[in-house]
Write a protein that holds these residues in place. Structure first.
Motif, short mmCIF file in Angstrom:
data_model
loop_
_atom_site.label_atom_id
_atom_site.label_comp_id
_atom_site.label_asym_id
_atom_site.label_seq_id
_atom_site.Cartn_x
_atom_site.Cartn_y
_atom_site.Cartn_z
N THR A 70 0.87 -1.18 0.00
CA THR A 70 0.00 0.00 0.00
C THR A 70 0.89 1.22 0.00
OG1 THR A 70 -1.79 -1.13 1.14
CG2 THR A 70 -1.78 1.28 1.27
N MET A 71 0.63 2.12 -0.94
CA MET A 71 1.36 3.37 -1.06
C MET A 71 0.54 4.46 -0.39
SD MET A 71 2.09 2.92 -5.15
CE MET A 71 2.90 4.49 -5.38
N THR A 72 1.18 5.26 0.46
CA THR A 72 0.54 6.45 1.01
C THR A 72 1.25 7.65 0.40
OG1 THR A 72 0.01 5.31 3.07
CG2 THR A 72 -0.06 7.71 3.11
N GLU A 76 -1.64 11.39 2.70
CA GLU A 76 -3.10 11.47 2.60
C GLU A 76 -3.71 10.34 1.78
OE1 GLU A 76 -4.04 15.29 1.02
OE2 GLU A 76 -2.99 16.36 2.59
N HIS A 77 -3.43 10.33 0.51
CA HIS A 77 -4.06 9.39 -0.42
C HIS A 77 -3.38 8.03 -0.35
CE1 HIS A 77 -5.98 7.87 -4.03
NE2 HIS A 77 -4.80 7.58 -4.52
N GLN A 78 -4.18 6.96 -0.27
CA GLN A 78 -3.62 5.61 -0.26
C GLN A 78 -4.01 4.87 -1.53
OE1 GLN A 78 -4.62 3.49 3.34
NE2 GLN A 78 -2.86 4.38 4.38
N HIS A 79 -3.08 4.05 -2.02
CA HIS A 79 -3.35 3.19 -3.16
C HIS A 79 -2.75 1.82 -2.88
CE1 HIS A 79 -4.04 1.79 -7.21
NE2 HIS A 79 -2.83 1.29 -7.18
N ALA A 80 -3.59 0.78 -2.97
CA ALA A 80 -3.12 -0.59 -2.78
C ALA A 80 -2.62 -1.13 -4.12
CB ALA A 80 -4.23 -1.46 -2.23
N VAL A 96 6.11 9.26 -1.02
CA VAL A 96 5.44 7.96 -1.03
C VAL A 96 6.03 7.07 0.05
CG1 VAL A 96 4.87 5.91 -2.39
CG2 VAL A 96 5.01 8.15 -3.51
N ASP A 97 5.17 6.70 1.01
CA ASP A 97 5.54 5.73 2.03
C ASP A 97 4.89 4.41 1.66
OD1 ASP A 97 7.08 7.42 3.83
OD2 ASP A 97 5.17 8.42 4.23
N ARG A 99 3.76 0.32 2.78
CA ARG A 99 3.49 -0.72 3.78
C ARG A 99 3.30 -2.02 3.00
NH1 ARG A 99 -1.05 0.97 5.65
NH2 ARG A 99 -2.38 -0.63 4.75
#
Length: 178
Positions: A70-72, A76-80, A96-97, A99
């Motif tokens: 998952t990119m944060t 704010e915005h998350q994208h799996a 871009v963080d 997980r």
């Protein structure tokens, strides 16, 4: 047409030093991270490390192997990015963080200097035969292909292909640059 075999790619540290990447091609040849027009690479992500920042660059990422992550973006915005072969475009200056969804992953990256060029990644699944004249690069993401009469395996990339045949269950990433 030329073919870049995955096994021939050299692993080098990310711009931020927190992972490795394998550059497939950069335009113009010999360009650095600061002056490329466009760049295509494959990265291995095995830790929850932030992505390198590339101001003024449009990026597209595609999961090739693994469970993904998952990119944060900008907190704010998350994208799996958890489904293989589904391109996701984002601004290179975004913070871009990551997980991880599981273990290590491998992804395909297109980076294009905004205002100087544009690029996109289309996904094609076999079996299919197609004209490659409007394709800058073709990456065999899954399975096998015949490109300009030459056998290509998963991980291989053809630069400026003319004719492409994807076998049953093969998937290719078509990279177009304008």
């Amino acid at each position: 047409m030329s073919i870049v075999r995955f096994d021939a790619l050299k692993a080098v540290p990310w711009k931020n030093g927190l992972g490795i990447t394998r550059e497939i091609v950069v335009e113009p040849p010999g360009a650095t991270m600061d002056d490329f027009l466009w760049r295509v690479s494959i990265a291995d992500v095995d830790t929850a490390s932030p992505f390198s920042v590339f101001a003024g660059i449009d990026r597209t990422i595609v999961l090739l192997e693994g469970d993904g992550f998952t990119m944060t973006l900008d907190g704010e915005h998350q994208h799996a990015l958890t489904t293989a072969c589904e391109p996701f475009a984002f601004a290179g200056e975004a913070r871009v963080d990551v997980r991880l969804a599981g273990g290590a992953t491998r992804d395909f990256n297109l980076m294009v200097r905004r205002g100087h060029a544009s690029g996109r990644i289309d996904v094609v699944r076999g079996p299919v035969t197609m004209d490659g004249s409007n394709i800058a690069l073709l990456h065999v993401a899954r399975g096998e292909a015949t490109i300009d009469g030459e056998a290509c395996a998963q991980g291989d990339t053809a630069i400026a292909p003319r004719s492409v045949t994807l076998r049953d269950n093969a998937t290719a990433l078509l990279i177009r640059i304008a």
